[in-house]
Design a protein around this motif. Structure first.
Motif, PDB file in Angstrom:
ATOM      1  N   PRO A  63      47.821  41.131  35.325  1.00  0.00           N
ATOM      2  CA  PRO A  63      46.801  41.514  36.319  1.00  0.00           C
ATOM      3  C   PRO A  63      45.377  41.502  35.760  1.00  0.00           C
ATOM      4  O   PRO A  63      45.164  41.517  34.550  1.00  0.00           O
ATOM      5  CB  PRO A  63      47.198  42.946  36.696  1.00  0.00           C
ATOM      6  CG  PRO A  63      48.602  43.107  36.267  1.00  0.00           C
ATOM      7  CD  PRO A  63      48.806  42.183  35.116  1.00  0.00           C
ATOM      8  N   ASN A  64      44.448  41.499  36.706  1.00  0.00           N
ATOM      9  CA  ASN A  64      43.016  41.656  36.432  1.00  0.00           C
ATOM     10  C   ASN A  64      42.373  40.470  35.716  1.00  0.00           C
ATOM     11  O   ASN A  64      41.415  40.634  34.974  1.00  0.00           O
ATOM     12  CB  ASN A  64      42.747  42.954  35.664  1.00  0.00           C
ATOM     13  CG  ASN A  64      43.278  44.153  36.419  1.00  0.00           C
ATOM     14  OD1 ASN A  64      43.043  44.293  37.622  1.00  0.00           O
ATOM     15  ND2 ASN A  64      44.033  44.985  35.735  1.00  0.00           N
ATOM     16  N   LYS A  73      47.205  37.931  43.974  1.00  0.00           N
ATOM     17  CA  LYS A  73      46.550  39.137  44.499  1.00  0.00           C
ATOM     18  C   LYS A  73      47.551  40.063  45.187  1.00  0.00           C
ATOM     19  O   LYS A  73      47.425  41.291  45.109  1.00  0.00           O
ATOM     20  CB  LYS A  73      45.419  38.762  45.472  1.00  0.00           C
ATOM     21  CG  LYS A  73      44.248  38.061  44.803  1.00  0.00           C
ATOM     22  CD  LYS A  73      43.587  38.971  43.809  1.00  0.00           C
ATOM     23  CE  LYS A  73      42.382  38.356  43.156  1.00  0.00           C
ATOM     24  NZ  LYS A  73      41.887  39.174  42.037  1.00  0.00           N
ATOM     25  N   TRP A  74      48.572  39.511  45.848  1.00  0.00           N
ATOM     26  CA  TRP A  74      49.609  40.325  46.481  1.00  0.00           C
ATOM     27  C   TRP A  74      50.296  41.190  45.425  1.00  0.00           C
ATOM     28  O   TRP A  74      50.490  42.386  45.620  1.00  0.00           O
ATOM     29  CB  TRP A  74      50.620  39.416  47.189  1.00  0.00           C
ATOM     30  CG  TRP A  74      51.614  40.144  48.031  1.00  0.00           C
ATOM     31  CD1 TRP A  74      51.511  40.412  49.374  1.00  0.00           C
ATOM     32  CD2 TRP A  74      52.877  40.706  47.609  1.00  0.00           C
ATOM     33  NE1 TRP A  74      52.627  41.094  49.797  1.00  0.00           N
ATOM     34  CE2 TRP A  74      53.477  41.297  48.742  1.00  0.00           C
ATOM     35  CE3 TRP A  74      53.545  40.769  46.406  1.00  0.00           C
ATOM     36  CZ2 TRP A  74      54.718  41.932  48.698  1.00  0.00           C
ATOM     37  CZ3 TRP A  74      54.785  41.407  46.345  1.00  0.00           C
ATOM     38  CH2 TRP A  74      55.347  41.973  47.484  1.00  0.00           C
ATOM     39  N   GLU A  76      49.046  42.017  42.492  1.00  0.00           N
ATOM     40  CA  GLU A  76      48.065  42.974  41.974  1.00  0.00           C
ATOM     41  C   GLU A  76      47.995  44.218  42.848  1.00  0.00           C
ATOM     42  O   GLU A  76      47.790  45.316  42.335  1.00  0.00           O
ATOM     43  CB  GLU A  76      46.667  42.339  41.885  1.00  0.00           C
ATOM     44  CG  GLU A  76      46.412  41.615  40.612  1.00  0.00           C
ATOM     45  CD  GLU A  76      44.951  41.241  40.443  1.00  0.00           C
ATOM     46  OE1 GLU A  76      44.502  41.230  39.286  1.00  0.00           O
ATOM     47  OE2 GLU A  76      44.261  40.936  41.440  1.00  0.00           O
ATOM     48  N   GLN A  77      48.144  44.050  44.156  1.00  0.00           N
ATOM     49  CA  GLN A  77      48.100  45.199  45.053  1.00  0.00           C
ATOM     50  C   GLN A  77      49.375  46.031  44.968  1.00  0.00           C
ATOM     51  O   GLN A  77      49.347  47.232  45.223  1.00  0.00           O
ATOM     52  CB  GLN A  77      47.867  44.737  46.495  1.00  0.00           C
ATOM     53  CG  GLN A  77      46.488  44.170  46.710  1.00  0.00           C
ATOM     54  CD  GLN A  77      46.312  43.562  48.093  1.00  0.00           C
ATOM     55  OE1 GLN A  77      47.213  43.548  48.907  1.00  0.00           O
ATOM     56  NE2 GLN A  77      45.116  43.052  48.346  1.00  0.00           N
ATOM     57  N   LYS A  78      50.480  45.423  44.603  1.00  0.00           N
ATOM     58  CA  LYS A  78      51.772  46.114  44.588  1.00  0.00           C
ATOM     59  C   LYS A  78      52.085  46.770  43.235  1.00  0.00           C
ATOM     60  O   LYS A  78      52.667  47.839  43.190  1.00  0.00           O
ATOM     61  CB  LYS A  78      52.886  45.133  44.961  1.00  0.00           C
ATOM     62  CG  LYS A  78      54.251  45.772  45.101  1.00  0.00           C
ATOM     63  CD  LYS A  78      55.225  44.820  45.771  1.00  0.00           C
ATOM     64  CE  LYS A  78      56.624  45.335  45.848  1.00  0.00           C
ATOM     65  NZ  LYS A  78      56.863  46.392  46.796  1.00  0.00           N
ATOM     66  N   ASN A  80      50.885  47.645  38.994  1.00  0.00           N
ATOM     67  CA  ASN A  80      49.797  47.692  38.014  1.00  0.00           C
ATOM     68  C   ASN A  80      50.158  46.917  36.752  1.00  0.00           C
ATOM     69  O   ASN A  80      49.310  46.688  35.904  1.00  0.00           O
ATOM     70  CB  ASN A  80      49.386  49.133  37.681  1.00  0.00           C
ATOM     71  CG  ASN A  80      50.520  49.933  37.079  1.00  0.00           C
ATOM     72  OD1 ASN A  80      51.585  49.403  36.794  1.00  0.00           O
ATOM     73  ND2 ASN A  80      50.293  51.217  36.902  1.00  0.00           N
ATOM     74  N   GLN A 146      55.060  36.017  52.293  1.00  0.00           N
ATOM     75  CA  GLN A 146      53.659  35.852  52.637  1.00  0.00           C
ATOM     76  C   GLN A 146      53.447  34.431  53.151  1.00  0.00           C
ATOM     77  O   GLN A 146      54.038  33.487  52.622  1.00  0.00           O
ATOM     78  CB  GLN A 146      52.797  36.109  51.398  1.00  0.00           C
ATOM     79  CG  GLN A 146      51.323  35.968  51.632  1.00  0.00           C
ATOM     80  CD  GLN A 146      50.507  36.630  50.539  1.00  0.00           C
ATOM     81  OE1 GLN A 146      49.975  37.699  50.752  1.00  0.00           O
ATOM     82  NE2 GLN A 146      50.392  36.012  49.379  1.00  0.00           N
TER      83      GLN A 146
END
Length: 170
Positions: A63-64, A73-74, A76-78, A80, A146
């Motif tokens: 991530p990041n 990004k999906w 990253e939202q779910k 860490n 998605q």
């Protein structure tokens, strides 16, 4: 056949780009600038060579990072913590010889202690049945779907939990 998995170097990128573009629509189209960007930002960009031939490549990142894929990004939202497989390509003459499994085994070893999971997406529409069979057999489980590219693509978002690792604190 003997093979090596080694870090990708910039001299490999033009051949890797050809492999990528030959694998459409199983992977997204890209260009040499994006491949150079991957080489700078990702955690894992390795090339599988059989003799002197580039037989495949795998790109994965945590991530990041400076990367804007909707599927990345999906995740990253779910989560860490994850190792996201952005793309894996095995050149057609080298398919069905265990190289995909060898790549994922190498990535699993690389990821231990960094994250408890490896994530990816596999096309549902257009269907990528071979990849779906491979990922299911390896142990990936669906965690969502998605639609992307204005409805042209639908993907299964998948994760693989690494075997328990006492050094894995995530």
């Amino acid at each position: 056949m003997a093979f090596q998995i080694e870090p990708t170097v910039s001299n490999d990128l033009s051949h890797i780009l050809k492999l990528n573009q030959a694998a459409l629509p199983a992977v997204s189209s890209t260009n040499i600038e994006n491949m150079q960007h991957f080489l700078r930002i990702v955690d894992y960009f390795r090339t599988l060579k059989v003799g002197k031939n580039i037989a495949g490549f795998l790109i994965a990142l945590t991530p990041n990072k400076d990367y804007h894929s909707l599927n990345y990004k999906w995740f990253e939202q779910k989560y860490n913590s994850f190792m996201y497989v952005d793309r894996v390509v095995i050149d057609r003459p080298f398919q069905d010889k265990g190289y995909g499994t060898a790549f994922y085994n190498d990535l699993s070893e690389f990821t231990k202690g960094k994250s408890p999971r490896i994530t990816c997406e596999v096309n549902i529409r257009p269907p990528n049945e071979g990849s779906m069979i491979f990922h299911n057999k390896y142990g990936f489980k669906p965690v969502g779907t998605q639609t992307t590219e204005g409805g042209k693509k639908e993907v299964s978002l998948m994760e693989y939990h690494l075997p328990n690792d006492k050094n894995n604190l995530f």
